[in-house]
Design an enzyme around this catalytic site. Structure first.
Site, PDB file in Angstrom:
ATOM      1  CE  LYS A  47      67.616  20.333  76.216  1.00 61.40           C
ATOM      2  NZ  LYS A  47      66.304  20.761  76.793  1.00 61.40           N
TER       3      LYS A  47
ATOM      4  CB  SER B  51      72.053  20.346  76.447  1.00 56.50           C
ATOM      5  OG  SER B  51      70.861  20.889  76.942  1.00 56.50           O
TER       6      SER B  51
ATOM      7  CG  HIS C 200      62.513  21.196  68.308  1.00 55.77           C
ATOM      8  ND1 HIS C 200      63.304  22.293  68.509  1.00 55.77           N
ATOM      9  CD2 HIS C 200      62.086  20.815  69.543  1.00 55.77           C
ATOM     10  CE1 HIS C 200      63.341  22.560  69.819  1.00 55.77           C
ATOM     11  NE2 HIS C 200      62.601  21.689  70.449  1.00 55.77           N
TER      12      HIS C 200
HETATM   13  P1  A3P Z   1      72.172  23.078  79.303  1.00 52.07           P
HETATM   14  O1  A3P Z   1      71.528  21.728  79.362  1.00 52.07           O
HETATM   15  O2  A3P Z   1      73.537  23.030  78.675  1.00 52.07           O
HETATM   16  O3  A3P Z   1      72.185  23.778  80.612  1.00 52.07           O
HETATM   17  P2  A3P Z   1      66.323  24.366  74.725  1.00 52.07           P
HETATM   18  O4  A3P Z   1      65.565  25.513  75.268  1.00 52.07           O
HETATM   19  O5  A3P Z   1      66.571  24.458  73.244  1.00 52.07           O
HETATM   20  O6  A3P Z   1      65.773  23.060  75.147  1.00 52.07           O
HETATM   21  O7  A3P Z   1      67.806  24.471  75.338  1.00 52.07           O
HETATM   22  C1  A3P Z   1      68.054  24.196  76.687  1.00 52.07           C
HETATM   23  C2  A3P Z   1      69.445  24.651  77.019  1.00 52.07           C
HETATM   24  O8  A3P Z   1      69.483  26.087  77.050  1.00 52.07           O
HETATM   25  C3  A3P Z   1      69.899  24.174  78.399  1.00 52.07           C
HETATM   26  O9  A3P Z   1      71.316  23.988  78.300  1.00 52.07           O
HETATM   27  C4  A3P Z   1      69.534  25.391  79.247  1.00 52.07           C
HETATM   28  O10 A3P Z   1      70.210  25.451  80.478  1.00 52.07           O
HETATM   29  C5  A3P Z   1      69.961  26.510  78.319  1.00 52.07           C
HETATM   30  N1  A3P Z   1      69.381  27.811  78.690  1.00 52.07           N
HETATM   31  C6  A3P Z   1      68.093  28.106  78.937  1.00 52.07           C
HETATM   32  N2  A3P Z   1      67.952  29.387  79.311  1.00 52.07           N
HETATM   33  C7  A3P Z   1      69.195  29.926  79.291  1.00 52.07           C
HETATM   34  C8  A3P Z   1      69.725  31.229  79.601  1.00 52.07           C
HETATM   35  N3  A3P Z   1      68.929  32.225  80.010  1.00 52.07           N
HETATM   36  N4  A3P Z   1      71.050  31.411  79.474  1.00 52.07           N
HETATM   37  C9  A3P Z   1      71.855  30.415  79.091  1.00 52.07           C
HETATM   38  N5  A3P Z   1      71.421  29.169  78.792  1.00 52.07           N
HETATM   39  C10 A3P Z   1      70.104  28.921  78.887  1.00 52.07           C
END
Ligand code: A3P
Length: 286
Positions: free
Chosen positions: A48, A125, A95
């Site tokens: 996240k 998140s 991870h």
């Molecule tokens: P949120 O739940 O705060 O919206 P991961 O890829 O490590 O699982 O992280 C997911 C988080 O990254 C989510 O956060 C997601 O919305 C955010 N995310 C993914 N793509 C993004 C982008 N292009 N710009 C900003 N945040 C992004």
């Protein structure tokens, strides 16, 4: 009274793995012993933290084109068929703790990027993802119990502190490995500059036009829209209600909508203790 709930996890070797990771012990041994290609790129993170975001940036830079189709190898969940058959250059995401990374990494042929994000937004998140994930499917409250569990590392993928503190030492413990730490808040405040840093790290040729296009394609709204039109089938099967759950809000500071003042004070206290020896700093708003 604090509402209690159970989170499904798989403890192994002193670490809480998620239930989606099948045959943890075998999987970890396979990861540790996997064969690498000289042009592999590893993306590692605490979940996240924006793993998919940086993956998309890396993918577009490698390809020299601002469009994306799913080409990464997700070590923890995909297993090795897809990884072994993937075309080069592979983007390999994981991870798992540093001690289980492929031992061949330390030979220094392969580049590694560690993605970070401020832990208050990470826990929000993490919670929202967990609530919607079929495999985890818990109904716990965010306040009190989830934050406490997160601070203690009693959540899938264990402790955020353990992850970032371990990775902070990585350049010392793995001196030969080309390594870069990237950060969500920095990408939010200046994506172009951060994309350029990654391009330089990867040694990829780029021009102003490509950077502009990547910045546009990797904005949250554009990415979310793309994924709605072209969903990643894995997340459909993972989500409780069959929806896309990954692209939720994509902001810095959403934690303020979730934490009470007391939650935040308690969090800060633990953060201060656990990060006392660390040189890393995080921005909780931009
Ligand atoms: P949120 O739940 O705060 O919206 P991961 O890829 O490590 O699982 O992280 C997911 C988080 O990254 C989510 O956060 C997601 O919305 C955010 N995310 C993914 N793509 C993004 C982008 N292009 N710009 C900003 N945040 C992004």
């Amino acid at each position: 009274e604090k509402p209690e709930f159970e989170l499904k996890m798989q403890p192994y070797d002193g670490f809480n793995y998620p239930v989606e990771m099948h045959n943890v012990a075998d999987q970890l041994r396979n990861i540790r012993d996997m064969t690498l290609r000289d042009d592999d790129i590893f993306i590692t993170s605490y979940p996240k933290s924006g793993t998919h975001w940086i993956n998309e940036v890396v993918y577009m830079l490698l390809r020299g084109h601002a469009s994306y189709c799913r080409k990464h190898c997700w070590l923890d969940a995909d297993g090795f068929d897809t990884t072994d058959n993937a075309p080069s250059p592979r983007i390999i995401i994981t991870h798992v703790p540093i001690k289980w990374l492929p031992w061949r990494l330390s030979q220094g042929r392969v580049k590694v990027i560690y993605m970070t994000r401020n832990p208050k937004d990470v826990v929000v998140s993490h919670y929202n993802f967990g609530v919607n994930l079929a495999a985890t499917a818990f109904d716990g409250e965010f306040n009190y119990s989830y934050i406490d569990k997160f601070l203690n590392g009693d959540v899938p993928y264990d402790s955020w502190f353990r992850s970032v503190l371990g990775w902070e030492q990585f350049p010392d413990t793995h001196p030969k490995v080309p390594f870069m730490m990237m950060n969500y808040e920095n990408m939010k405040s200046n994506l172009r500059q951060e994309v350029e840093k990654v391009a330089i790290f990867l040694g990829k040729a780029f021009n102003e036009d490509l950077l502009d296009k990547i910045v546009e394609s990797c904005s949250f709204s554009k990415t979310k829209q793309d994924k709605q039109e072209n969903p990643d089938p894995r997340f459909k099967t993972f989500a409780r209600d069959g929806s896309q759950i990954l692209y939720r809000k994509g902001e810095v500071g959403d934690w303020k909508n979730w934490f009470t003042v007391t939650d935040s004070e308690n969090f800060d206290k633990v953060y201060k203790e656990k990060m006392a020896e660390s040189k890393l700093t995080f921005r909780f708003s931009v």
